[in-house]
Design an enzyme around this catalytic site. Structure first.
Site, mmCIF file in Angstrom:
data_model
loop_
_atom_site.group_PDB
_atom_site.id
_atom_site.type_symbol
_atom_site.label_atom_id
_atom_site.label_comp_id
_atom_site.label_asym_id
_atom_site.label_seq_id
_atom_site.Cartn_x
_atom_site.Cartn_y
_atom_site.Cartn_z
ATOM 1 N N CYS A 82 0.846 -1.216 0.000
ATOM 2 C CA CYS A 82 0.000 0.000 0.000
ATOM 3 C C CYS A 82 0.869 1.249 0.000
ATOM 4 O O CYS A 82 1.514 1.576 1.011
ATOM 5 C CB CYS A 82 -0.911 -0.050 1.217
ATOM 6 N N CYS A 85 -0.092 3.980 2.520
ATOM 7 C CA CYS A 85 0.300 3.582 3.878
ATOM 8 C C CYS A 85 1.731 4.012 4.177
ATOM 9 O O CYS A 85 2.055 4.390 5.312
ATOM 10 C CB CYS A 85 0.180 2.065 4.047
#
Length: 326
Positions: A82, A85
């Protein structure tokens, strides 16, 4: 491992309906017990390294639920693949150190902890939640700038202190990581029965769950968790043998049939259509009289118990019911 107040058989989110006072009482009990055992904030500080922790399903009970009785725990759901993230997580980690014990950051890798991801209802990452005194609170999902994050954390810290008396942890730069363990929440007199009821619900043993909750209430009629659990278990028990299509057809064809509308309202609530269930029964109270009207009114009060008195939809429905009755 499953947090009891996060969900119950997917019907009603207990985190949304749990009374704040109950959580506050448990938090106070845990802090008192920790202080007695020399584990509380006064017993020494934590290492800065303990403010950012990796958590998995096995450690969730200890590192998040139990820890949240003394400090807010912010959960960062992330994954290696991700990209957002990788931008958000370092900001949260830096702020955890900057806030110096006002919250703890728990990082959960969703690829390795699918069950936790499902229990929190995470639809996409990054997703950030908080747990305060055992209560789950969604904070934000996706990218957020640092000012927004700070505002959210400031509100979280304020709520934790004002509502639950959680003033955070003392940070000692000289402390060794892992010196301090999360406090054990003292077991209440009915915890074993309540846990048995939850396990029965998860196993689909609705009769066993109903009996377990009734056993608690026979000794402690004011036990809020047992009253809520019993209302939910009885609702599930009522709808398990219903034919949804036939039930809804009967209700549509007979708008003044109390039994038909009650059964349809149960299905509405189990399906998550809370306002539809309430509205259906309030309309039926308006159309009926005598014993039928009393039966509908009582079922509506039971459904209020399932959803919880703190839910604003319950307050709205109570006012509407009062207008119909009086």
């Amino acid at each position: 491992m499953q947090p009891r107040n996060m969900s119950m058989s997917g019907v009603v989110d207990l985190g949304a309906v749990k009374a704040a006072q109950e959580a506050k009482t448990k938090a106070e009990q845990a802090r008192a017990e920790a202080a007695r055992q020399g584990k509380g904030p006064a017993a020494g500080g934590v290492s800065p390294a303990d403010l950012v922790i990796d958590v998995d399903e096995a450690a969730f009970e200890r590192d998040v639920l139990q820890r949240s009785t003394e400090v807010p725990v912010v959960i960062d759901f992330w994954a290696e693949w991700c990209q957002p993230c990788k931008q958000l997580s370092p900001v949260l980690e830096r702020l955890a150190l900057e806030y110096a014990g006002r919250f703890v950051l728990a990082k959960i890798d969703v690829d390795a902890n699918q069950m936790l991801m499902q229990q929190f209802g995470v639809q996409g990452i990054p997703a950030v939640f908080a747990v305060v005194a055992g209560q789950a609170l969604p904070l934000f999902q996706g990218a957020a700038d640092e000012n927004q994050i700070r505002q959210t954390l400031d509100q979280l810290v304020q709520v934790a202190e004002e509502r639950f008396g959680l003033t955070g942890l003392v940070v000692d730069p000289d402390a060794q990581p892992g010196d301090r363990t999360a406090p054990e929440i003292p077991a209440g007199p009915y915890d074993a029965l309540l846990e048995a009821a939850v396990q029965a619900l998860d196993a689909g043993d609705l009769g066993g769950a109903v009996q377990a909750y009734r056993n608690v209430l026979s000794d402690d009629p004011g036990n809020e968790e047992a009253k809520l659990g019993l209302a939910q278990a009885e609702l599930l028990q009522r709808v398990q043998n219903l034919d949804p299509q036939r039930t809804r057809q009967d209700a549509a064809a007979n708008p003044s049939d109390a039994a038909a509308q009650i059964a349809a309202a149960d299905l509405d609530l189990v399906g998550g259509h809370v306002e539809d269930a309430f509205g259906r029964l309030i309309d039926t109270v308006r159309r009926t009289a005598g014993d039928d009207r009393d039966a509908v009114r009582l079922r509506l009060l039971e459904l209020f118990e399932v959803v919880g008195a703190d839910d604003p939809r319950v307050a709205t429905a109570r006012r509407a019911l009062a207008r119909v009755l009086f």
